[in-house]
Design a protein around this motif. Structure first.
Motif, mmCIF file in Angstrom:
data_model
loop_
_atom_site.group_PDB
_atom_site.id
_atom_site.type_symbol
_atom_site.label_atom_id
_atom_site.label_comp_id
_atom_site.label_asym_id
_atom_site.label_seq_id
_atom_site.Cartn_x
_atom_site.Cartn_y
_atom_site.Cartn_z
ATOM 1 N N VAL A 74 0.922 -1.127 0.054
ATOM 2 C CA VAL A 74 0.090 -0.045 0.039
ATOM 3 C C VAL A 74 1.057 1.260 -0.157
ATOM 4 O O VAL A 74 2.166 1.097 0.294
ATOM 5 C CB VAL A 74 -0.816 -0.075 1.392
ATOM 6 C CG1 VAL A 74 -1.884 -1.120 1.360
ATOM 7 C CG2 VAL A 74 0.151 0.141 2.413
ATOM 8 N N ILE A 75 0.265 2.387 -0.359
ATOM 9 C CA ILE A 75 0.888 3.762 -0.416
ATOM 10 C C ILE A 75 0.533 4.230 0.910
ATOM 11 O O ILE A 75 -0.646 4.868 1.057
ATOM 12 C CB ILE A 75 0.970 4.493 -1.667
ATOM 13 C CG1 ILE A 75 1.319 3.654 -2.908
ATOM 14 C CG2 ILE A 75 1.364 5.928 -1.458
ATOM 15 C CD1 ILE A 75 1.107 4.313 -4.154
ATOM 16 N N GLN A 86 -7.991 6.203 -4.406
ATOM 17 C CA GLN A 86 -7.474 5.722 -3.154
ATOM 18 C C GLN A 86 -7.770 4.082 -2.991
ATOM 19 O O GLN A 86 -6.858 3.249 -2.402
ATOM 20 C CB GLN A 86 -8.144 6.378 -1.986
ATOM 21 C CG GLN A 86 -7.647 5.968 -0.467
ATOM 22 C CD GLN A 86 -8.608 6.475 0.456
ATOM 23 O OE1 GLN A 86 -9.497 6.472 0.415
ATOM 24 N NE2 GLN A 86 -7.786 6.681 1.861
ATOM 25 N N GLY A 87 -8.861 3.505 -3.728
ATOM 26 C CA GLY A 87 -9.030 2.231 -3.687
ATOM 27 C C GLY A 87 -9.704 1.816 -2.298
ATOM 28 O O GLY A 87 -10.142 2.670 -1.536
ATOM 29 N N CYS A 100 -4.724 2.212 -1.671
ATOM 30 C CA CYS A 100 -4.728 0.724 -1.423
ATOM 31 C C CYS A 100 -4.876 -0.033 -2.597
ATOM 32 O O CYS A 100 -5.093 -1.260 -2.566
ATOM 33 C CB CYS A 100 -5.803 0.308 -0.179
ATOM 34 S SG CYS A 100 -5.406 1.086 1.277
ATOM 35 N N LYS A 101 -4.852 0.412 -3.510
ATOM 36 C CA LYS A 101 -5.323 -0.186 -4.887
ATOM 37 C C LYS A 101 -3.870 -1.343 -5.417
ATOM 38 O O LYS A 101 -2.679 -0.977 -4.931
ATOM 39 C CB LYS A 101 -5.235 0.788 -6.028
ATOM 40 C CG LYS A 101 -6.888 1.235 -5.922
ATOM 41 C CD LYS A 101 -7.067 2.212 -7.297
ATOM 42 C CE LYS A 101 -7.020 1.294 -8.462
ATOM 43 N NZ LYS A 101 -8.267 0.746 -8.501
ATOM 44 N N LYS A 102 -4.110 -2.084 -6.166
ATOM 45 C CA LYS A 102 -3.017 -3.220 -6.250
ATOM 46 C C LYS A 102 -2.601 -2.651 -7.815
ATOM 47 O O LYS A 102 -1.306 -2.676 -7.919
ATOM 48 C CB LYS A 102 -3.701 -4.539 -6.784
ATOM 49 C CG LYS A 102 -2.602 -5.513 -7.625
ATOM 50 C CD LYS A 102 -2.029 -6.294 -6.156
ATOM 51 C CE LYS A 102 -1.306 -7.552 -6.960
ATOM 52 N NZ LYS A 102 -0.429 -7.970 -6.003
#
Length: 431
Positions: A74-75, A86-87, A100-102
């Motif tokens: 995650v970033i 953002q995810g 949180c996106k892949k």
């Protein structure tokens, strides 16, 4: 079967050749990922885009960088850039990650952001100059804090499937490769530090992948022939012909008409060639020891201003340029033994911005070249360029049999400047 194999071979060769530019054989965008420090669950890295292309820059609305994480990274935070989404970060309690996106998608920040959000060489809206035009402005960087990533060189996994839009398609990125760690100088330049881990990704451009048709065309004229060789019809494809706008249309006065958005289709002036950009090469004067050319660039796109524009031209006499009157000029020597290509670009605060279609949508200059007496001729189209690139894309030239021809019965007009001055002085004295 042999026919299919042959076709596949041709396709592969064509694909590779489309990504290789003989006028800029080493041109690429290199993404450098430097791990600067370890954190409890990952690392902090400086990510830098180096544009090593001589005459192709990343223009507005800027670059978009994407990749796929190798694990469940995650970033946590970013400085100098941001992700577009953002995810799903619902599993995190308390501090929520930035993304949180892949498969995160990252864009540069716009100018004027608060100081605490800035990073070295960031915040230019993703606009990056060509290496040949301005090396100091050919870099874009940001900082990223990555979590759930491993905390050593052995546990960190390299991201995969890098993609680069700059600003549209055309770039193909190779896999990330670990390289020797980058060395840095401290601000006082007295101490050298080293990244904990470095990997590079190389992205190359293919005009064939970027679009089906050219984005510019070339027209020609000369002092020795009244004929103007226009751009070929539908040189840039005529798919926008139904939506083109006449120069006197009332639609041009609508508010926001000239504002370019990332997903906008070009709004082109109605022309027979339907190109956003036309480059005109005019052989103007033939002196005894020199010859003079006028170069004009016209913008037919009502939605696009071209900042940091570049014009690369291949012609055998560019090795003897004497003066360029209102553009900047830099020779491009792709090979040690050949010096026939040069890059023209605008003067800062004067003509470095090519305005949208309309009365101010053109820039022009004149070029004075000394003749190479062994090769110079006005016959058989020698005086016209071999290749023309605008903003790194090759423009369509007219077919050679349509070039302005040199009349056989008419002598070539010579202009001897010193004789002209002496004659003028003589007349003044007599008068």
């Amino acid at each position: 079967m042999k026919l299919i194999i042959s076709a596949l071979c041709v396709l592969v060769l064509f694909s590779f050749s489309a990504a290789y530019d003989p006028l800029d054989p080493n041109g690429n965008i290199t993404i450098k990922w430097d791990v600067m420090s370890w954190t409890p669950d990952g690392y902090v890295a400086a990510v830098t885009l180096h544009n090593f292309q001589m005459f192709r820059h990343i223009m507005n609305p800027g670059w978009t960088l994407g990749w796929t994480w190798a694990k469940k990274e995650v970033i946590w935070s970013m400085v100098g850039a941001q992700t577009t989404e953002q995810g799903d970060c619902s599993k995190f309690k308390g501090t929520v990650p930035h993304c949180c996106k892949k498969t995160p998608t990252v864009v540069d920040l716009l100018p004027g952001v608060p100081y605490n959000q800035q990073f070295t060489n960031c915040c230019k809206g993703g606009v990056v100059a060509a290496w040949g035009q301005d090396p100091s402005a050919s870099i874009s960087s940001f900082q990223v804090s990555v979590g759930q990533a491993g905390t050593s060189n052995k546990t960190v996994k390299l991201p995969k499937n890098f993609t680069l839009l700059a600003p549209g398609p055309g770039y193909t990125c190779g896999p990330a490769k670990i390289v020797p760690s980058t060395n840095f100088l401290t601000p006082d330049k007295r101490r050298k530090t080293q990244a904990l881990m470095t990997w590079n990704v190389t992205c190359t451009y293919s005009q064939f992948l970027a679009r089906k048709n050219p984005s510019c065309c070339v027209s020609l004229s000369s002092f020795y022939n009244d004929t103007i060789t226009a751009c070929p019809s539908c040189a840039c494809g005529c798919q926008n012909k139904k939506n083109c706008v006449k120069s006197d249309s009332k639609i041009l006065s609508m508010v926001g008409m000239h504002t370019h958005k990332k997903d906008d289709e070009p709004l082109l002036q109605c022309t027979h060639h339907m190109c956003p950009i036309r480059v005109h090469w005019h052989v103007k004067i033939n002196y005894k020891d020199y010859w003079r050319v006028k170069i004009s660039i016209t913008n037919f796109n009502y939605r696009m201003n071209y900042s940091l524009w570049t014009l690369a031209i291949q012609h055998p006499n560019l090795n003897n340029i004497t003066q360029v009157f209102s553009f900047n000029y830099k020779p491009l020597v792709a090979y040690e033994s050949i010096n026939d290509t040069g890059m023209f670009y605008g003067m800062k605060y004067y003509n470095d911005l090519l305005m949208e279609a309309g009365p101010t949508g053109n820039v022009q200059s004149e070029v004075l070249m000394e003749k190479d007496k062994d090769t110079f001729t006005l016959k058989q189209g020698w005086a016209f360029p071999r290749k023309v690139y605008f903003n790194g894309d090759e423009c369509m030239l007219p077919p050679p049999d349509k070039y302005p021809f040199l009349p056989n019965s008419a002598p070539v007009t010579m202009f001897n400047f010193p004789v002209f001055i002496l004659s003028l002085l003589f007349l003044l004295v007599v008068w």
